[in-house]
Design a protein around this motif. Structure first.
Motif, mmCIF file in Angstrom:
data_model
loop_
_atom_site.group_PDB
_atom_site.id
_atom_site.type_symbol
_atom_site.label_atom_id
_atom_site.label_comp_id
_atom_site.label_asym_id
_atom_site.label_seq_id
_atom_site.Cartn_x
_atom_site.Cartn_y
_atom_site.Cartn_z
ATOM 1 N N LEU A 1 0.812 -1.432 0.210
ATOM 2 C CA LEU A 1 0.059 -0.018 -0.161
ATOM 3 C C LEU A 1 0.828 1.316 0.017
ATOM 4 C CD1 LEU A 1 -2.653 -0.956 2.556
ATOM 5 C CD2 LEU A 1 -2.619 -1.256 0.126
ATOM 6 N N LYS A 2 2.087 0.950 0.070
ATOM 7 C CA LYS A 2 3.092 2.362 0.150
ATOM 8 C C LYS A 2 2.663 3.099 1.223
ATOM 9 C CE LYS A 2 5.154 1.041 -3.743
ATOM 10 N NZ LYS A 2 4.718 -0.555 -3.749
ATOM 11 N N PHE A 3 2.422 2.627 2.456
ATOM 12 C CA PHE A 3 1.935 3.038 3.648
ATOM 13 C C PHE A 3 2.985 3.135 4.688
ATOM 14 C CE2 PHE A 3 -1.311 2.518 7.358
ATOM 15 C CZ PHE A 3 -2.083 3.728 6.856
ATOM 16 N N ASP A 4 3.450 4.198 5.096
ATOM 17 C CA ASP A 4 4.445 4.407 6.367
ATOM 18 C C ASP A 4 3.936 4.496 7.666
ATOM 19 O OD1 ASP A 4 5.983 5.082 3.929
ATOM 20 O OD2 ASP A 4 6.112 7.388 4.345
ATOM 21 N N LYS A 5 2.500 4.391 8.024
ATOM 22 C CA LYS A 5 2.101 4.701 9.139
ATOM 23 C C LYS A 5 2.098 3.613 9.972
ATOM 24 C CE LYS A 5 -1.145 8.148 7.423
ATOM 25 N NZ LYS A 5 -0.317 8.501 6.135
ATOM 26 N N LEU A 6 2.491 2.363 9.629
ATOM 27 C CA LEU A 6 2.163 1.157 10.519
ATOM 28 C C LEU A 6 3.809 0.956 10.961
ATOM 29 C CD1 LEU A 6 -0.129 -1.211 8.655
ATOM 30 C CD2 LEU A 6 -0.487 0.243 10.892
ATOM 31 N N THR A 7 4.853 1.363 10.489
ATOM 32 C CA THR A 7 6.246 1.017 10.657
ATOM 33 C C THR A 7 6.668 1.175 12.290
ATOM 34 O OG1 THR A 7 6.759 1.859 8.422
ATOM 35 C CG2 THR A 7 8.593 1.402 10.019
ATOM 36 N N ASP A 8 6.497 2.229 12.566
ATOM 37 C CA ASP A 8 7.010 2.122 14.195
ATOM 38 C C ASP A 8 5.933 1.703 15.087
ATOM 39 O OD1 ASP A 8 9.404 3.778 13.768
ATOM 40 O OD2 ASP A 8 8.149 5.310 13.451
ATOM 41 N N PHE A 9 4.592 1.525 14.555
ATOM 42 C CA PHE A 9 3.509 0.845 15.169
ATOM 43 C C PHE A 9 3.783 -0.777 15.564
ATOM 44 C CE2 PHE A 9 -0.432 -1.423 15.809
ATOM 45 C CZ PHE A 9 -1.050 -0.808 16.816
ATOM 46 N N ALA A 10 4.206 -1.294 14.384
ATOM 47 C CA ALA A 10 4.732 -2.549 14.289
ATOM 48 C C ALA A 10 5.759 -2.826 15.212
ATOM 49 C CB ALA A 10 4.966 -2.849 12.869
ATOM 50 N N GLY A 11 6.637 -2.073 15.247
ATOM 51 C CA GLY A 11 8.001 -2.158 16.058
ATOM 52 C C GLY A 11 7.504 -2.124 17.719
ATOM 53 N N GLY A 12 6.974 -1.139 18.103
ATOM 54 C CA GLY A 12 6.659 -1.015 19.508
ATOM 55 C C GLY A 12 5.583 -2.089 19.921
ATOM 56 N N THR A 13 4.513 -2.470 19.125
ATOM 57 C CA THR A 13 3.708 -3.426 19.404
ATOM 58 C C THR A 13 4.034 -4.735 19.444
ATOM 59 O OG1 THR A 13 2.781 -3.496 17.316
ATOM 60 C CG2 THR A 13 1.604 -2.051 18.724
ATOM 61 N N GLY B 1 14.873 -4.302 4.030
ATOM 62 C CA GLY B 1 15.951 -4.326 4.857
ATOM 63 C C GLY B 1 15.818 -3.357 6.004
ATOM 64 N N PHE B 2 14.999 -2.342 6.062
ATOM 65 C CA PHE B 2 14.527 -1.747 7.347
ATOM 66 C C PHE B 2 13.954 -2.515 8.182
ATOM 67 C CE2 PHE B 2 11.186 0.463 9.700
ATOM 68 C CZ PHE B 2 12.143 1.256 10.439
ATOM 69 N N TRP B 3 13.039 -3.344 7.439
ATOM 70 C CA TRP B 3 12.247 -4.055 8.505
ATOM 71 C C TRP B 3 13.004 -5.278 9.343
ATOM 72 C CZ3 TRP B 3 7.050 -3.379 9.576
ATOM 73 C CH2 TRP B 3 6.566 -2.493 9.138
ATOM 74 N N ILE B 4 13.968 -5.667 8.412
ATOM 75 C CA ILE B 4 14.806 -6.790 8.814
ATOM 76 C C ILE B 4 15.646 -6.240 10.076
ATOM 77 C CG2 ILE B 4 16.882 -8.198 8.556
ATOM 78 C CD1 ILE B 4 15.900 -8.756 5.661
#
Length: 343
Positions: A33-45, A111-114
């Protein structure tokens, strides 16, 4: 009675597999979805998920100790607070500029997600190991309230408040839109990056609580070594913020941007000279600290320092122009001399 092993005695494989699956799930959504809004949320949760999971598995065999509850709840509180704030911020801004050169490229984005997988799993280790079957087979781990427990609670409280409040202070400061102003109020009066300092000591605090039963002799053998080995958590967050994603991306680049834009550079330069880069310290005293101590004890390494003469594109362009004019004058002079000789 020993607690049955779940995949492995320290829950390392289990938590790693869950972290990989959780992050890949959010990566697939974000990339599609080319969606940035879940990135940090995924890390914290993800931190919260691992804490709740390992605590629940431990509780299925025997009631969790006060130490387990405190360490787990501290990690959950820190993670949910951070992910909630970052989600709120990205919803307000609309996108995350970190991914402007990545979101369209599968492997760059992956790479960022890894790296986020590694960060989450590593920094969860103190709680994961404390809640693991091998550590919990030691029924007597001492009552909660040892010196390390108390130190951990105090340090966590200081770090959590400092990180939380400074995040809000910085957000409100930027919301004003005054690019010439200097954020030197609140916690930013004593540290240029109080949120980073708070995050580092939060991880240190959780580590201190986790190793308390080992330090006091209640947990021995390989379990003791495993608890001490979780020092990689505070070390990693410190290295991450000091040498990769934190200070290197904000210190010199931020100063360079201000200098070249001419946005109240003199006041900002004064702020840099008077304010500790990380460790909170009174500015009236810090400005008198010898440079050698700033570059060592106070962690303001040369890699963070902005020198306009060396690092500013504007200064380089000015020097190039000056050199060009000098060379041009010399060439013109040589031509005139040559002409005179010819005559």
């Amino acid at each position: 009675m020993a607690i049955p092993t779940i995949i492995d005695p320290y829950c390392l494989t289990l938590t790693l597999l869950i972290t990989i699956a959780y992050q890949l799930l959010f990566f697939s959504i974000a990339f599609a979805l080319k969606f940035d809004k879940l990135t940090d949320f995924a890390g914290g949760t993800n931190f919260a998920l691992l804490s709740i999971l390992t605590l629940s598995l431990s509780a299925s065999h025997q009631p969790p100790s006060a130490r387990q509850l405190v360490a787990s709840l501290f990690l959950i509180a820190w993670a949910l607070r951070l992910s909630g704030f970052l989600l709120f911020r990205v919803l307000k801004t609309g996108k995350d500029d970190r991914f402007d050169d990545k979101r369209e490229h599968f492997f760059r984005f992956l790479g960022f997600w890894i790296f986020q997988m590694i960060w989450v799993w590593t920094c969860s280790l103190p709680v994961v190991i404390l809640n693991s079957p091998t550590v919990q087979q030691f029924a007597d781990q001492g009552a909660f309230g040892s010196g390390l427990d108390i130190a951990g609670v105090v340090i966590f409280s200081v770090g959590f408040v400092m990180e939380s409040v400074s995040d809000v202070q910085r957000y409100l400061f930027r919301a004003k839109g005054d690019k010439s102003a200097v954020c030197d109020k609140g916690f930013f009066y004593v540290s240029r990056h109080p949120n980073y300092f708070g995050e580092i000591i939060v991880q240190l605090a959780i580590y201190l609580i986790a190793i308390s039963p080992a330090a006091n002799g209640y947990v021995t053998g390989s379990a003791r070594s495993a608890l001490y080995g979780t020092v990689v958590s505070p070390i990693m967050i410190t290295m991450l913020l000091m040498f990769l994603s934190g200070l290197p991306l904000s210190e010199r680049p931020g100063a360079k941007k201000r200098y070249e834009a001419g946005t109240n550079w003199e006041a900002y330069q004064r702020y840099l000279q008077r304010t500790s880069i990380l460790i909170p310290f009174p500015p009236q005293l810090y400005e008198r600290v010898p440079t050698i101590l700033k570059r060592t004890i106070f962690l303001e390494f040369p890699m963070y320092v902005f020198d306009p003469a060396k690092h500013s594109d504007a200064s380089k362009a000015h020097r190039t122009a000056e050199e060009g004019r000098t060379v041009g004058n010399r060439e013109s002079g040589d031509g005139l001399v040559g002409e005179g000789r010819g005559q």
